[in-house]
Motif scaffolding. Structure first.
Motif, mmCIF file in Angstrom:
data_model
loop_
_atom_site.group_PDB
_atom_site.id
_atom_site.type_symbol
_atom_site.label_atom_id
_atom_site.label_comp_id
_atom_site.label_asym_id
_atom_site.label_seq_id
_atom_site.Cartn_x
_atom_site.Cartn_y
_atom_site.Cartn_z
ATOM 1 N N ALA A 73 8.512 -55.445 57.525
ATOM 2 C CA ALA A 73 7.779 -55.024 56.333
ATOM 3 C C ALA A 73 8.353 -53.736 55.771
ATOM 4 O O ALA A 73 8.502 -53.575 54.563
ATOM 5 C CB ALA A 73 6.298 -54.843 56.669
ATOM 6 N N GLN A 74 8.696 -52.808 56.675
ATOM 7 C CA GLN A 74 9.220 -51.524 56.224
ATOM 8 C C GLN A 74 10.605 -51.686 55.606
ATOM 9 O O GLN A 74 10.918 -51.082 54.581
ATOM 10 C CB GLN A 74 9.264 -50.541 57.388
ATOM 11 N N GLU B 17 1.521 -52.925 50.187
ATOM 12 C CA GLU B 17 0.806 -53.735 49.200
ATOM 13 C C GLU B 17 1.309 -53.415 47.789
ATOM 14 O O GLU B 17 1.392 -52.246 47.398
ATOM 15 C CB GLU B 17 -0.695 -53.488 49.291
ATOM 16 N N GLY B 18 1.650 -54.438 47.069
ATOM 17 C CA GLY B 18 2.111 -54.252 45.694
ATOM 18 C C GLY B 18 3.502 -53.681 45.583
ATOM 19 O O GLY B 18 3.921 -53.273 44.493
ATOM 20 N N GLN B 19 4.258 -53.662 46.707
ATOM 21 C CA GLN B 19 5.600 -53.085 46.686
ATOM 22 C C GLN B 19 6.685 -54.158 46.681
ATOM 23 O O GLN B 19 7.854 -53.865 46.926
ATOM 24 C CB GLN B 19 5.782 -52.178 47.915
ATOM 25 N N GLY B 20 6.298 -55.392 46.434
ATOM 26 C CA GLY B 20 7.292 -56.457 46.348
ATOM 27 C C GLY B 20 7.670 -57.046 47.691
ATOM 28 O O GLY B 20 8.647 -57.793 47.782
ATOM 29 N N VAL B 21 6.927 -56.713 48.737
ATOM 30 C CA VAL B 21 7.204 -57.287 50.058
ATOM 31 C C VAL B 21 6.699 -58.721 50.095
ATOM 32 O O VAL B 21 5.606 -59.022 49.615
ATOM 33 C CB VAL B 21 6.511 -56.453 51.167
ATOM 34 N N GLU B 22 7.495 -59.618 50.658
ATOM 35 C CA GLU B 22 7.119 -61.024 50.697
ATOM 36 C C GLU B 22 5.782 -61.212 51.421
ATOM 37 O O GLU B 22 5.493 -60.544 52.416
ATOM 38 C CB GLU B 22 8.188 -61.836 51.426
ATOM 39 N N ASP B 23 4.993 -62.152 50.916
ATOM 40 C CA ASP B 23 3.683 -62.417 51.514
ATOM 41 C C ASP B 23 3.806 -62.834 52.974
ATOM 42 O O ASP B 23 2.969 -62.471 53.800
ATOM 43 C CB ASP B 23 2.953 -63.517 50.724
ATOM 44 N N GLY B 24 4.854 -63.591 53.291
ATOM 45 C CA GLY B 24 5.037 -64.030 54.674
ATOM 46 C C GLY B 24 5.260 -62.867 55.619
ATOM 47 O O GLY B 24 4.773 -62.864 56.752
ATOM 48 N N THR B 25 5.981 -61.846 55.171
ATOM 49 C CA THR B 25 6.236 -60.663 55.999
ATOM 50 C C THR B 25 4.948 -59.912 56.267
ATOM 51 O O THR B 25 4.659 -59.521 57.402
ATOM 52 C CB THR B 25 7.248 -59.737 55.301
ATOM 53 N N ARG B 26 4.150 -59.725 55.228
ATOM 54 C CA ARG B 26 2.878 -59.025 55.406
ATOM 55 C C ARG B 26 1.901 -59.863 56.224
ATOM 56 O O ARG B 26 1.073 -59.325 56.965
ATOM 57 C CB ARG B 26 2.277 -58.650 54.048
#
Length: 373
Positions: free
Chosen positions: A224-225, A162-171
């Motif tokens: 995600a990782q 969360e808040g690490q710049g990971v795309e919303d679709g991935t999360r």
């Protein structure tokens, strides 16, 4: 001359031996009728009694034969599905003994009965049934643990990204996988505490058939990782870095303000004991486990010296920085560690070698570390 004529005393006319001929005939007839009644009664008793015994023997035999057939089916279906194999061995023995009883003559079965054989066979069958329940429950619990492990890891990564710049679709895919894992586990959990073998086996089969859910979660987790990259190729982001629970850490005895992961402490103590024997002093520990915030405070993007938070093995409790002569290449202390540290489960990573990405003679890691940082 008077003569006296003496005559023998006789009974009433027509009687001989206490009765007339007619009376004797009637008495004989009565005796014959009584005998016929007695004989008839005996025949009835024998016939009726014999029929009762025959019915009982047939009924008991049929019951034992049916029980034996059922036990044979149970023995066949339980192969590879019992927690304790000896229960099947006992059942097999009892089936053999039941077959031996069934092979005996009817007279022998009348004398010995079949009750003991039925009781022993029933007890053996119950033991196999119970062992099958125990085995099926173990299968369910093992599968649930696998799910729980994947779920815990996915939840941790979800929170850490969360808040690490990971795309919303991935999360979002990771969240979907988490929901699927929870649904599968909930469907299986209700059967674990029960004794219903069919329900347990069904739950185990469903968990097995839903392994794709774990695969999906693992894939989403990996995406995600991987979305969070560390600056160096030999660094791997880990959601646990800097967030190791207190009960998973242990203080280093001779410098108890420093911590390492509890499962590698003994190897570090053993290395220190050998080092003391060689140099007469403890290893000098300058740095060990670092919390996320501690790693964040020393990270400088313009310098390769300290890894970013989440990318350091210090954050996993698997790295120490050593002084006391080890902080320089070529010293006696450094060369001793290079020669002996791996014997005790510690190593100098390639990135820290003289020609490595960041030459650091002082940085040593447990062999359990996945990468150098």
């Amino acid at each position: 001359m008077t003569s006296t004529n003496t005559m023998p005393a006789v009974g009433p006319p027509g009687r001989k031996g206490g009765g007339t001929a007619r009376e004797r005939r009637e008495a004989k007839s009565r005796r014959r009728r009584t005998l016929r009644v007695v004989v008839a009664a005996l025949v009835v008793v024998v016939v009726l009694g014999g029929g009762g015994v025959a019915w009982w023997v047939t009924s008991e035999t049929d019951a034992l034969a049916t029980q034996s057939t059922t036990a044979k089916r149970l023995l066949a279906t339980s192969d590879g599905k019992v927690a304790e194999q000896t229960t099947r061995v006992t059942l097999s023995t009892q089936i053999t003994q039941a077959e031996a009883v069934l092979a005996e003559s009817a007279l022998t079965r009348v004398i010995t009965g079949t009750g003991d054989a039925r009781e022993s066979l029933g007890a053996a069958a119950d033991a196999v049934q119970g062992s099958m329940v125990e085995f099926a429950r173990g299968q369910v619990e093992t599968a649930r643990k696998s799910l729980a492990s994947a779920q815990a890891r996915a939840e941790k990564v979800f929170a850490a990204t969360e808040g690490q710049g990971v795309e919303d679709g991935t999360r979002a895919r990771l969240q979907s996988a988490l929901d699927a894992l929870a649904a599968v586990d909930a469907a299986a959990s209700s059967s674990v505490g029960g004794e219903d073998l069919a329900a347990l086996e069904q739950a185990a089969n469903e968990l097995s058939s839903n392994r794709s859910v774990v695969t999906q979660a693992t894939s989403a987790l990996s995406d995600a990782q991987d979305a969070i990259t560390c600056p160096a190729p030999d660094q791997t982001w880990d959601p646990d870095s800097g967030k190791v629970p207190d009960d998973a850490l242990a203080p280093i005895p001779w410098v108890d303000d420093h911590l390492v992961r509890a499962d590698v402490l003994d190897t570090l103590i053993a290395l220190d004991a050998a080092y003391q024997e060689a140099f007469g002093v403890h290893l000098t520990i300058n740095s060990s486990y670092r919390s996320y915030d501690a790693q964040k405070s020393i990270y400088d993007p313009s310098s390769p010296i300290a890894a970013p938070p989440g990318c350091s093995n210090h954050g996993l409790g698997l790295a120490v920085d050593i002084g006391g002569g080890v902080e320089a290449f070529g010293t006696e202390q450094y060369e001793w560690l290079k020669a002996h540290a791996e014997e005790y489960g510690w190593t100098h990573p390639e990135f820290a070698e003289p020609g490595g990405r960041v030459p650091e003679p002082w940085h040593w890691e447990s062999v359990l570390a996945r990468s150098g940082s």
